[in-house]
Design a protein around this motif. Structure first.
Motif, PDB file in Angstrom:
ATOM      1  N   SER A  44       0.899  -1.166  -0.037  1.00 21.80           N
ATOM      2  CA  SER A  44      -0.047   0.080   0.044  1.00 21.80           C
ATOM      3  C   SER A  44       0.663   1.168  -0.070  1.00 21.80           C
ATOM      4  CB  SER A  44      -0.772   0.090   1.307  1.00 21.80           C
ATOM      5  OG  SER A  44      -0.108   0.380   2.442  1.00 21.80           O
ATOM      6  N   LEU A  45       0.172   2.281  -0.030  1.00 20.44           N
ATOM      7  CA  LEU A  45       0.714   3.611   0.071  1.00 20.44           C
ATOM      8  C   LEU A  45       1.424   3.949   1.238  1.00 20.44           C
ATOM      9  CD1 LEU A  45       1.266   6.499  -1.055  1.00 20.44           C
ATOM     10  CD2 LEU A  45      -0.782   7.150   0.286  1.00 20.44           C
ATOM     11  N   PHE A  46       1.018   3.271   2.407  1.00 27.74           N
ATOM     12  CA  PHE A  46       1.787   3.252   3.749  1.00 27.74           C
ATOM     13  C   PHE A  46       3.027   2.297   3.799  1.00 27.74           C
ATOM     14  CE2 PHE A  46      -2.689   3.752   5.874  1.00 27.74           C
ATOM     15  CZ  PHE A  46      -2.740   4.929   5.790  1.00 27.74           C
ATOM     16  N   VAL A  47       2.970   1.413   3.110  1.00 25.57           N
ATOM     17  CA  VAL A  47       4.177   0.548   2.854  1.00 25.57           C
ATOM     18  C   VAL A  47       5.382   1.529   2.053  1.00 25.57           C
ATOM     19  CG1 VAL A  47       5.126  -1.398   2.200  1.00 25.57           C
ATOM     20  CG2 VAL A  47       3.124  -1.490   3.302  1.00 25.57           C
ATOM     21  N   TRP A  48       5.034   2.007   1.225  1.00 27.25           N
ATOM     22  CA  TRP A  48       5.914   2.877   0.317  1.00 27.25           C
ATOM     23  C   TRP A  48       6.540   4.009   1.227  1.00 27.25           C
ATOM     24  CZ3 TRP A  48       9.372   1.819  -3.256  1.00 27.25           C
ATOM     25  CH2 TRP A  48       9.042   0.568  -3.984  1.00 27.25           C
ATOM     26  N   GLY A  49       5.506   4.558   1.950  1.00 27.88           N
ATOM     27  CA  GLY A  49       5.810   5.928   2.943  1.00 27.88           C
ATOM     28  C   GLY A  49       6.593   5.545   3.760  1.00 27.88           C
ATOM     29  N   ALA A  50       6.656   4.274   4.601  1.00 30.45           N
ATOM     30  CA  ALA A  50       7.276   3.688   5.543  1.00 30.45           C
ATOM     31  C   ALA A  50       8.701   3.601   5.193  1.00 30.45           C
ATOM     32  CB  ALA A  50       6.897   2.612   6.116  1.00 30.45           C
ATOM     33  N   LEU A  51       8.959   3.077   3.924  1.00 28.26           N
ATOM     34  CA  LEU A  51      10.099   2.613   3.419  1.00 28.26           C
ATOM     35  C   LEU A  51      10.740   4.056   3.016  1.00 28.26           C
ATOM     36  CD1 LEU A  51       9.237  -0.440   0.831  1.00 28.26           C
ATOM     37  CD2 LEU A  51      11.082  -0.282   2.676  1.00 28.26           C
ATOM     38  N   ILE A  52      10.263   4.764   2.330  1.00 31.41           N
ATOM     39  CA  ILE A  52      11.061   6.009   1.859  1.00 31.41           C
ATOM     40  C   ILE A  52      11.259   6.804   2.928  1.00 31.41           C
ATOM     41  CG2 ILE A  52      10.695   8.123   0.682  1.00 31.41           C
ATOM     42  CD1 ILE A  52       8.822   6.588  -1.339  1.00 31.41           C
TER      43      ILE A  52
END
Length: 523
Positions: A44-52
């Motif tokens: 999800s967008l949350f996973v990508w936000g967490a990674l970045i």
């Protein structure tokens, strides 16, 4: 004024290679990190936000630490230490990554903070160490303050070129070629190899220390090549450009799993049969259109629906759209779907396909998302307007939406229904339980039958038409009983989703454990 220790000769070309390699590795770790987290936390967008966010935080602190420590100790010693540290941690990611991810997912169910903590534990330390390498390299590279700006610019430029190569190489080639876990092991080997080179050539470390470190690196590398797996061994596994694709078998069934969600179940004894209840109900939409001639499937999965239609409705011309070529190949190689001449399979995004065709359809089946894999652009007002434009005046849209039946999933369902009704004034809802009993007793597949005309068949007419086709053996016999899952309760008002505003990730349920198939996603 010299900043180089002249007692040890360091080839300038190796400084440049190190800058290039570390830039590539840190970005490769960020890209591959999305594949490590996806089977547990989704994509999800949350996973990508967490990674970045984690990578940026680790890089900023790594730059500051690398500059501070390289002023206190010889540059080559700092480089060797940072590279060996980040390489060893990367080996640990490959070896122990899955157990750590599942423990974090169990302890933290929040869809935002769970991925943040997981990314911080796995990817934060190596990103921190690799970022500290750049200021240490600059400490060694700059030999004359008169050319300080030129040397600094060259080193940063090379590091950025490496980052670009790591991003494109990982996303476009390496993930699909060798898979995520093997790629992590290779990234660890690159860092460890560079660290050992700097240790041997750039420092005066004792042979005993070097030998012990080499043994430790080899031991961790061996663990990286034989990772601990928390998920059952698959029949086949591949990292496609879009997701991790796994095929799993048991005594009776074959499963297609995309990232963390079951997307197809095939009964080995009868590969053509529609085993999942929600798919048995979705095809009941055939009874709502008189003599359908052309259909459209968005979301291919294991090809169960297309395979059944080819057998039971051979006269129906069918267009099938699936954005992942690996999924199309799995349907043919592992789920016995071989498209007949009247079936046309398109490897394309659903919106792109609709924008590029002028065909209209009597029936549309949309089964392109599961609970944790939400292409938001297939839930918006603009998307449903495109569907209506390609539906014949008396055509029917059948849409599947997996749901836990509570919390964010209910908010999501309210939003989808509210948005769908902007283009389809007539919507009938059903809540179909899966074939397996799970602890999530309220979990269901929400199936919607929608039409563009306000005067649609009444529910009693639907039951009559479905019963008639069941008696003719043109629909699964289970379809009549599944009509009993009809939802009479009106849906609450929800957010209207648009291409500009679709806060879809806020509406995702927070359960993260992998469970028995809840028939989420494509058939």
């Amino acid at each position: 004024m010299s900043l180089v220790d002249r007692s040890i000769h360091i080839p300038r070309w190796f400084l440049l290679i190190t800058a290039l390699a570390t830039g590539a590795v840190v970005m490769a770790l960020e890209i591959v990190g999305s594949r490590l987290l996806a089977p547990v936390f989704g994509n999800s967008l949350f996973v990508w936000g967490a990674l970045i966010g984690v990578i940026l935080a680790a890089m900023s602190s790594g730059y500051a630490f690398g500059g501070w420590v390289s002023d206190r100790y010889p540059g080559a010693q700092v480089l060797a230490s940072l590279l060996l540290f980040s390489g060893a941690w990367t080996f640990l990611i490959a070896w122990l990554g899955q157990p750590v991810l599942f423990r974090v997912a169990t302890a933290i169910e929040d869809p935002r903070w769970g991925p943040c903590v997981a990314a911080a534990l796995l990817l934060g330390p190596p990103a921190f160490g690799l970022s500290g390498v750049l200021p240490a390299l600059l400490r060694l590279a700059v030999s004359d303050f008169e050319y300080f700006g030129r040397q600094t610019g060259r080193m940063i430029a090379l590091s950025t070129v490496g980052s670009l190569a790591g991003t494109w190489g990982t996303a476009f080639f390496f993930l699909s070629w060798i898979g995520s876990q093997a790629l992590v092991a290779w990234l660890g080997a690159i860092q460890a190899g560079l660290g050992l080179w700097w240790l041997v050539r750039g420092t005066t470390a004792r042979p005993l220390v070097i030998g012990i470190l080499i043994l430790c690196v080899v031991g961790l590398g061996a663990g990286a090549w034989f990772p601990i797996q928390m998920l059952p061994a698959p029949v086949y596994q591949k990292d496609s450009p879009y997701q991790q694709v796994r095929i799993r078998d048991d005594d009776l069934f074959r499963y297609l799993i995309l990232d963390r969600t079951y997307h197809a179940v095939m009964w080995k004894a009868d590969p053509i049969a529609l085993f999942l209840p929600y798919s048995q109900l979705m095809v009941a939409s055939l009874a709502l259109v008189e003599k359908p001639k052309r259909g459209l499937i968005l979301g291919h999965g294991g090809g169960s629906l297309a395979k059944w239609l080819a057998h039971q409705w051979p006269e129906l011309e069918l267009d099938i759209v699936e954005f992942d070529p690996a999924v199309v190949r799995m349907a043919e190689e592992y789920f016995s779907y071989h498209p007949p001449p009247q079936h046309h399979v398109y490897v394309r995004d659903a919106r792109v396909f609709l924008n590029s065709t002028e065909r209209t359809y009597d029936l549309m089946w949309v089964d392109a998302f599961a609970r944790h894999m939400i292409p938001f652009h297939l839930t918006t007002e603009e998307f449903f307007a495109e569907l209506r434009a390609h539906l014949t005046p008396n055509g029917i849209l059948a849409l599947n939406l997996a749901s836990s039946g509570e919390g964010g999933d209910l908010l999501r369902a309210n939003a989808v229904v509210q948005t769908m009704r902007r283009s389809f004034p007539s919507v009938e809802s059903f809540a179909v339980k899966g074939p397996w009993k799970t602890s999530q007793s309220r979990s269901a597949n929400l199936v919607f039958f929608a039409g563009s005309q306000r005067e649609q068949p009444t529910f009693s007419t639907i039951v009559t038409n479905v019963t008639k086709l069941v008696e003719q053996q043109r629909l699964p016999f289970e379809a009549v009983a599944l009509l009993g899952t009809h939802r009479a309760q009106p849906w609450e008002a929800g957010v209207v989703l648009t291409d500009d505003y679709a806060p879809y990730d806020l509406l995702i349920g927070s359960t993260v454990q992998e469970v028995q198939p809840e028939a989420g996603g494509a058939h």
